[in-house]
Design an enzyme around this catalytic site. Sequence first.
Site, PDB file in Angstrom:
ATOM      1  NE  ARG A  89      -3.674   0.064   2.135  1.00  0.00           N
ATOM      2  CZ  ARG A  89      -4.244  -0.767   3.010  1.00  0.00           C
ATOM      3  NH1 ARG A  89      -3.984  -0.659   4.292  1.00  0.00           N
ATOM      4  NH2 ARG A  89      -5.069  -1.709   2.600  1.00  0.00           N
ATOM      5  CE1 TYR A  90       0.611   4.597   4.514  1.00  0.00           C
ATOM      6  CE2 TYR A  90       0.615   2.307   5.235  1.00  0.00           C
ATOM      7  CZ  TYR A  90       0.125   3.594   5.344  1.00  0.00           C
ATOM      8  OH  TYR A  90      -0.839   3.870   6.278  1.00  0.00           O
ATOM      9  NE  ARG A  93       5.554   2.338   5.069  1.00  0.00           N
ATOM     10  CZ  ARG A  93       5.226   3.523   5.556  1.00  0.00           C
ATOM     11  NH1 ARG A  93       4.467   3.619   6.619  1.00  0.00           N
ATOM     12  NH2 ARG A  93       5.677   4.619   5.011  1.00  0.00           N
ATOM     13  CG  ASP A 270      -9.187  -1.278  11.317  1.00  0.00           C
ATOM     14  OD1 ASP A 270      -8.995  -0.049  11.279  1.00  0.00           O
ATOM     15  OD2 ASP A 270      -8.270  -2.117  11.384  1.00  0.00           O
ATOM     16  CG  ASP A 307      -5.529   1.364   8.560  1.00  0.00           C
ATOM     17  OD1 ASP A 307      -5.262   2.074   7.570  1.00  0.00           O
ATOM     18  OD2 ASP A 307      -4.923   0.303   8.815  1.00  0.00           O
ATOM     19  CE  LYS A 314      -1.652   1.091  11.025  1.00  0.00           C
ATOM     20  NZ  LYS A 314      -1.284   0.414   9.771  1.00  0.00           N
TER      21      LYS A 314
END
Length: 344
Positions: A89-90, A93, A270, A307, A314
Amino acid sequence: MNWKEILDKSVVSAEGLTGIPGAEVGEISRVTGVYPMRINPYWLKLMKKAGAPLWRQAVPCADELTDSPLLEDPLCEEKDSPVFGLTHRYPDRVIFLVSNRCALYCRHCMRKRKVGKHAGTVTDATIEAGLAYIEQSPAVRDVIVTGGDPLLVDDDKIEFILKRLSAIPHVEMIRIHTRVPATLPMRITAELCAVLSRCEKLWINTHFNHPAEFTPEAEKALRLLNRTGAPLGCQTVLLKGVNDSPAVMAELMRKLTKNRVRPYYIHHGDAVKGTGHFRTSIETGLAVVKGLRGHLSGLAVPAYVIDLPGGGGKVPLLPESILDQDAKSLTVKGYDGKTYTYPL
Protein backbone atom coordinates in the site's frame (compact mmCIF):
# COMPACT_ATOMS: atom_id res chain seq x y z
CA MET A 1 4.14 -29.30 28.06
CA ASN A 2 5.84 -27.33 25.30
CA TRP A 3 4.00 -24.62 23.39
CA LYS A 4 2.86 -26.94 20.61
CA GLU A 5 1.33 -29.40 23.06
CA ILE A 6 -0.47 -26.53 24.80
CA LEU A 7 -1.77 -25.26 21.48
CA ASP A 8 -3.00 -28.75 20.55
CA LYS A 9 -5.20 -28.74 23.65
CA SER A 10 -7.02 -25.55 22.63
CA VAL A 11 -10.79 -25.29 22.79
CA VAL A 12 -12.00 -24.99 19.18
CA SER A 13 -15.71 -25.86 19.48
CA ALA A 14 -18.63 -24.64 21.54
CA GLU A 15 -18.86 -28.01 23.28
CA GLY A 16 -15.41 -27.44 24.72
CA LEU A 17 -16.85 -24.59 26.80
CA THR A 18 -19.71 -26.68 28.21
CA GLY A 19 -19.99 -26.18 31.95
CA ILE A 20 -18.13 -22.88 32.03
CA PRO A 21 -20.44 -20.32 33.71
CA GLY A 22 -21.71 -17.76 31.23
CA ALA A 23 -20.80 -19.72 28.10
CA GLU A 24 -23.88 -19.88 25.86
CA VAL A 25 -23.01 -23.02 23.92
CA GLY A 26 -25.78 -22.68 21.31
CA GLU A 27 -24.89 -19.07 20.58
CA ILE A 28 -21.17 -19.86 20.43
CA SER A 29 -21.82 -22.74 18.04
CA ARG A 30 -23.68 -20.46 15.61
CA VAL A 31 -20.85 -17.95 15.59
CA THR A 32 -18.08 -20.53 15.17
CA GLY A 33 -19.88 -21.75 12.07
CA VAL A 34 -18.83 -18.43 10.52
CA TYR A 35 -15.76 -17.32 12.48
CA PRO A 36 -13.52 -19.99 14.03
CA MET A 37 -12.61 -20.08 17.71
CA ARG A 38 -9.38 -21.05 19.39
CA ILE A 39 -8.83 -20.57 23.12
CA ASN A 40 -5.65 -22.22 24.34
CA PRO A 41 -5.42 -23.57 27.91
CA TYR A 42 -3.18 -20.70 29.07
CA TRP A 43 -5.74 -18.03 28.10
CA LEU A 44 -8.65 -20.17 29.31
CA LYS A 45 -7.20 -20.08 32.83
CA LEU A 46 -6.93 -16.27 32.70
CA MET A 47 -10.60 -15.70 31.82
CA LYS A 48 -12.31 -14.70 35.06
CA LYS A 49 -16.00 -14.46 34.23
CA ALA A 50 -18.42 -13.89 31.37
CA GLY A 51 -18.11 -10.41 29.94
CA ALA A 52 -14.76 -9.64 31.58
CA PRO A 53 -12.09 -8.09 29.33
CA LEU A 54 -10.16 -11.29 28.58
CA TRP A 55 -13.39 -13.22 28.08
CA ARG A 56 -14.71 -10.65 25.59
CA GLN A 57 -11.58 -10.97 23.49
CA ALA A 58 -11.79 -14.78 23.27
CA VAL A 59 -15.35 -16.10 23.49
CA PRO A 60 -17.64 -15.74 20.45
CA CYS A 61 -20.90 -13.85 20.89
CA ALA A 62 -23.99 -13.34 18.75
CA ASP A 63 -23.06 -9.69 18.09
CA GLU A 64 -20.46 -10.94 15.60
CA LEU A 65 -23.29 -11.97 13.28
CA THR A 66 -25.39 -8.80 13.45
CA ASP A 67 -23.24 -5.99 12.01
CA SER A 68 -24.01 -6.61 8.32
CA PRO A 69 -23.29 -3.01 7.10
CA LEU A 70 -19.60 -3.54 7.91
CA LEU A 71 -17.22 -5.03 5.35
CA GLU A 72 -14.90 -8.05 5.48
CA ASP A 73 -11.99 -6.04 4.05
CA PRO A 74 -12.70 -2.32 4.56
CA LEU A 75 -8.99 -1.48 4.35
CA CYS A 76 -8.80 -3.04 0.87
CA GLU A 77 -5.82 -5.24 1.64
CA GLU A 78 -6.82 -7.56 -1.20
CA LYS A 79 -6.99 -4.67 -3.69
CA ASP A 80 -3.40 -3.74 -2.84
CA SER A 81 -2.18 -7.35 -2.97
CA PRO A 82 0.08 -8.11 -5.96
CA VAL A 83 0.59 -11.72 -4.77
CA PHE A 84 -1.34 -13.81 -2.25
CA GLY A 85 -0.64 -12.81 1.35
CA LEU A 86 1.27 -9.62 0.56
CA THR A 87 -0.13 -6.08 0.70
CA HIS A 88 1.80 -3.23 -0.91
CA ARG A 89 0.00 0.00 0.00
CA TYR A 90 2.66 2.49 1.02
CA PRO A 91 5.53 3.07 -1.44
CA ASP A 92 8.32 1.83 0.83
CA ARG A 93 6.74 -0.99 2.85
CA VAL A 94 4.77 -4.20 2.53
CA ILE A 95 2.68 -6.40 4.83
CA PHE A 96 3.79 -10.01 4.44
CA LEU A 97 1.56 -12.81 5.80
CA VAL A 98 3.50 -15.96 6.68
CA SER A 99 0.78 -17.69 8.75
CA ASN A 100 -3.00 -17.59 9.05
CA ARG A 101 -3.07 -19.23 12.50
CA CYS A 102 -3.01 -17.58 15.91
CA ALA A 103 -2.59 -18.90 19.44
CA LEU A 104 -5.92 -17.20 20.26
CA TYR A 105 -8.53 -16.22 17.69
CA CYS A 106 -9.29 -12.74 18.99
CA ARG A 107 -12.90 -11.77 18.39
CA HIS A 108 -11.83 -8.25 17.32
CA CYS A 109 -9.45 -9.54 14.62
CA MET A 110 -9.23 -7.23 11.60
CA ARG A 111 -8.49 -10.27 9.35
CA LYS A 112 -11.46 -12.39 10.43
CA ARG A 113 -12.00 -13.17 6.75
CA LYS A 114 -8.72 -15.13 6.67
CA VAL A 115 -7.43 -16.16 10.09
CA GLY A 116 -8.12 -19.79 10.85
CA LYS A 117 -9.95 -20.28 7.55
CA HIS A 118 -9.01 -22.44 4.58
CA ALA A 119 -9.27 -19.48 2.21
CA GLY A 120 -6.45 -17.77 4.06
CA THR A 121 -4.07 -20.74 4.15
CA VAL A 122 -0.41 -19.79 3.80
CA THR A 123 1.88 -22.29 2.07
CA ASP A 124 5.55 -22.57 1.19
CA ALA A 125 4.58 -21.47 -2.31
CA THR A 126 2.80 -18.30 -1.15
CA ILE A 127 5.75 -17.42 1.11
CA GLU A 128 8.15 -17.92 -1.80
CA ALA A 129 5.98 -15.71 -4.03
CA GLY A 130 6.02 -12.97 -1.39
CA LEU A 131 9.79 -13.18 -0.97
CA ALA A 132 10.30 -13.04 -4.73
CA TYR A 133 8.08 -9.95 -5.00
CA ILE A 134 10.05 -8.16 -2.27
CA GLU A 135 13.36 -9.12 -3.89
CA GLN A 136 12.17 -7.64 -7.19
CA SER A 137 10.80 -4.41 -5.65
CA PRO A 138 13.71 -2.05 -4.86
CA ALA A 139 11.38 0.62 -3.39
CA VAL A 140 10.53 -1.69 -0.49
CA ARG A 141 12.71 -0.90 2.52
CA ASP A 142 10.36 -2.02 5.35
CA VAL A 143 8.77 -5.48 5.57
CA ILE A 144 6.08 -6.21 8.18
CA VAL A 145 6.00 -9.97 8.80
CA THR A 146 2.58 -10.81 10.16
CA GLY A 147 -0.40 -13.15 9.86
CA GLY A 148 -2.21 -14.71 11.72
CA ASP A 149 0.77 -14.84 13.99
CA PRO A 150 4.20 -15.29 12.39
CA LEU A 151 5.64 -16.77 15.58
CA LEU A 152 3.40 -19.83 15.27
CA VAL A 153 5.71 -20.83 12.42
CA ASP A 154 8.47 -23.27 13.37
CA ASP A 155 11.87 -21.84 14.29
CA ASP A 156 13.60 -23.15 11.17
CA LYS A 157 11.06 -21.55 8.86
CA ILE A 158 11.24 -18.24 10.74
CA GLU A 159 15.01 -18.37 10.36
CA PHE A 160 14.68 -19.09 6.62
CA ILE A 161 12.32 -16.13 6.11
CA LEU A 162 14.47 -13.73 8.13
CA LYS A 163 17.65 -14.80 6.32
CA ARG A 164 16.06 -14.30 2.91
CA LEU A 165 14.74 -10.88 3.86
CA SER A 166 18.00 -9.84 5.54
CA ALA A 167 19.95 -10.69 2.38
CA ILE A 168 17.93 -8.23 0.28
CA PRO A 169 20.04 -5.04 0.07
CA HIS A 170 17.12 -2.60 -0.21
CA VAL A 171 15.29 -4.04 2.83
CA GLU A 172 16.41 -1.94 5.79
CA MET A 173 13.80 -2.92 8.38
CA ILE A 174 12.06 -6.19 9.18
CA ARG A 175 9.18 -5.97 11.63
CA ILE A 176 7.54 -8.99 13.24
CA HIS A 177 4.01 -8.33 14.52
CA THR A 178 3.04 -10.92 17.11
CA ARG A 179 0.51 -11.42 19.91
CA VAL A 180 2.03 -14.59 21.40
CA PRO A 181 3.79 -12.77 24.27
CA ALA A 182 0.26 -12.07 25.54
CA THR A 183 -1.65 -15.13 24.32
CA LEU A 184 0.89 -17.98 24.46
CA PRO A 185 4.06 -16.61 26.12
CA MET A 186 5.68 -20.04 26.41
CA ARG A 187 6.19 -19.86 22.64
CA ILE A 188 8.99 -17.37 23.34
CA THR A 189 11.79 -19.87 23.92
CA ALA A 190 15.55 -19.48 24.16
CA GLU A 191 15.83 -21.30 20.83
CA LEU A 192 13.46 -18.90 19.09
CA CYS A 193 15.22 -15.89 20.60
CA ALA A 194 18.55 -17.20 19.33
CA VAL A 195 17.08 -17.15 15.82
CA LEU A 196 15.67 -13.65 16.26
CA SER A 197 18.89 -12.28 17.72
CA ARG A 198 20.77 -13.16 14.52
CA CYS A 199 18.65 -10.72 12.48
CA GLU A 200 20.24 -7.28 12.80
CA LYS A 201 17.42 -5.55 10.88
CA LEU A 202 14.69 -6.84 13.21
CA TRP A 203 12.05 -4.88 15.14
CA ILE A 204 9.25 -6.62 17.10
CA ASN A 205 5.77 -5.23 17.71
CA THR A 206 3.62 -6.97 20.30
CA HIS A 207 -0.13 -6.63 20.91
CA PHE A 208 -1.41 -6.22 24.47
CA ASN A 209 -4.92 -4.87 25.12
CA HIS A 210 -5.43 -5.11 28.88
CA PRO A 211 -3.26 -5.01 32.04
CA ALA A 212 -4.46 -8.49 33.04
CA GLU A 213 -2.52 -9.88 30.08
CA PHE A 214 0.70 -9.11 31.95
CA THR A 215 1.20 -12.37 33.80
CA PRO A 216 4.57 -13.64 35.11
CA GLU A 217 4.75 -15.81 31.98
CA ALA A 218 4.14 -12.84 29.68
CA GLU A 219 6.74 -10.73 31.48
CA LYS A 220 9.29 -13.56 31.18
CA ALA A 221 8.58 -13.74 27.44
CA LEU A 222 9.21 -10.01 27.10
CA ARG A 223 12.49 -10.27 29.03
CA LEU A 224 13.64 -12.93 26.57
CA LEU A 225 12.62 -10.83 23.59
CA ASN A 226 14.40 -7.79 24.98
CA ARG A 227 17.61 -9.81 25.13
CA THR A 228 17.47 -10.39 21.36
CA GLY A 229 18.41 -6.75 20.84
CA ALA A 230 15.34 -6.06 18.69
CA PRO A 231 13.46 -2.90 19.76
CA LEU A 232 10.03 -3.82 21.19
CA GLY A 233 6.82 -1.89 20.55
CA CYS A 234 3.12 -2.49 21.11
CA GLN A 235 0.04 -1.89 19.04
CA THR A 236 -3.12 -1.81 21.14
CA VAL A 237 -6.67 -1.85 19.79
CA LEU A 238 -9.24 0.37 21.49
CA LEU A 239 -12.00 -2.06 22.49
CA LYS A 240 -15.36 -1.35 24.09
CA GLY A 241 -15.65 -3.13 27.42
CA VAL A 242 -11.95 -3.99 27.45
CA ASN A 243 -9.78 -0.87 27.61
CA ASP A 244 -12.01 2.11 26.71
CA SER A 245 -11.26 4.11 29.84
CA PRO A 246 -8.27 6.37 30.64
CA ALA A 247 -7.54 4.49 33.88
CA VAL A 248 -7.32 1.05 32.26
CA MET A 249 -5.34 2.34 29.29
CA ALA A 250 -2.91 4.20 31.57
CA GLU A 251 -2.28 1.05 33.60
CA LEU A 252 -1.68 -0.86 30.37
CA MET A 253 0.85 1.71 29.16
CA ARG A 254 2.67 1.57 32.51
CA LYS A 255 2.87 -2.21 32.29
CA LEU A 256 4.33 -1.95 28.79
CA THR A 257 7.02 0.56 29.64
CA LYS A 258 7.90 -1.29 32.84
CA ASN A 259 8.69 -4.25 30.59
CA ARG A 260 10.69 -2.09 28.13
CA VAL A 261 8.02 -2.16 25.45
CA ARG A 262 7.38 1.18 23.74
CA PRO A 263 3.67 1.93 23.18
CA TYR A 264 3.39 2.60 19.43
CA TYR A 265 -0.26 2.83 18.36
CA ILE A 266 -3.72 2.79 19.85
CA HIS A 267 -5.79 1.65 16.90
CA HIS A 268 -9.37 2.80 16.68
CA GLY A 269 -11.38 -0.32 15.85
CA ASP A 270 -11.58 -0.88 12.11
CA ALA A 271 -15.00 -1.20 10.50
CA VAL A 272 -14.50 -4.95 9.98
CA LYS A 273 -17.51 -7.23 9.67
CA GLY A 274 -17.96 -9.24 12.85
CA THR A 275 -16.26 -6.72 15.14
CA GLY A 276 -18.74 -3.84 15.33
CA HIS A 277 -19.65 -4.51 18.96
CA PHE A 278 -16.10 -3.62 19.99
CA ARG A 279 -16.03 -0.21 18.29
CA THR A 280 -16.16 2.93 20.43
CA SER A 281 -16.84 6.49 19.35
CA ILE A 282 -13.96 8.70 18.23
CA GLU A 283 -14.81 10.98 21.17
CA THR A 284 -14.15 8.07 23.54
CA GLY A 285 -10.78 7.45 21.92
CA LEU A 286 -9.78 11.09 22.15
CA ALA A 287 -10.82 11.19 25.80
CA VAL A 288 -8.69 8.12 26.53
CA VAL A 289 -5.62 9.70 24.90
CA LYS A 290 -6.27 13.00 26.67
CA GLY A 291 -6.32 11.08 29.94
CA LEU A 292 -2.82 9.77 29.24
CA ARG A 293 -1.08 12.99 28.26
CA GLY A 294 0.66 14.72 31.14
CA HIS A 295 0.01 11.78 33.45
CA LEU A 296 2.49 9.42 31.77
CA SER A 297 5.96 9.85 30.35
CA GLY A 298 5.95 10.88 26.70
CA LEU A 299 7.53 7.50 25.96
CA ALA A 300 4.39 5.85 27.33
CA VAL A 301 1.86 7.76 25.20
CA PRO A 302 1.16 6.09 21.84
CA ALA A 303 -0.33 7.70 18.76
CA TYR A 304 -4.10 7.28 18.42
CA VAL A 305 -4.79 6.33 14.80
CA ILE A 306 -7.58 5.46 12.42
CA ASP A 307 -6.93 3.31 9.36
CA LEU A 308 -8.82 4.90 6.48
CA PRO A 309 -11.24 2.71 4.52
CA GLY A 310 -10.46 2.04 0.89
CA GLY A 311 -6.73 1.71 1.55
CA GLY A 312 -6.11 5.31 2.56
CA GLY A 313 -3.68 4.33 5.31
CA LYS A 314 -3.26 5.38 8.93
CA VAL A 315 -3.97 8.91 10.15
CA PRO A 316 -3.24 10.11 13.72
CA LEU A 317 -5.97 11.83 15.74
CA LEU A 318 -5.14 14.27 18.53
CA PRO A 319 -7.15 16.01 21.23
CA GLU A 320 -7.46 19.68 20.29
CA SER A 321 -4.67 21.75 21.83
CA ILE A 322 -4.46 24.97 19.79
CA LEU A 323 -7.29 27.29 20.79
CA ASP A 324 -6.20 30.42 18.92
CA GLN A 325 -3.31 31.88 16.94
CA ASP A 326 -2.11 35.31 15.88
CA ALA A 327 1.10 36.66 14.39
CA LYS A 328 2.94 36.58 17.71
CA SER A 329 1.63 33.62 19.69
CA LEU A 330 -0.44 30.48 20.05
CA THR A 331 -3.08 30.05 22.72
CA VAL A 332 -2.80 26.45 23.85
CA LYS A 333 -4.66 24.21 26.29
CA GLY A 334 -2.37 22.14 28.53
CA TYR A 335 -3.01 18.60 29.74
CA ASP A 336 -4.35 20.14 32.97
CA GLY A 337 -7.07 22.03 31.11
CA LYS A 338 -5.45 25.43 31.75
CA THR A 339 -4.75 27.92 28.96
CA TYR A 340 -1.20 28.99 28.08
CA THR A 341 0.39 31.42 25.62
CA TYR A 342 3.23 30.14 23.44
CA PRO A 343 5.35 32.82 21.72
CA LEU A 344 6.08 32.44 18.01
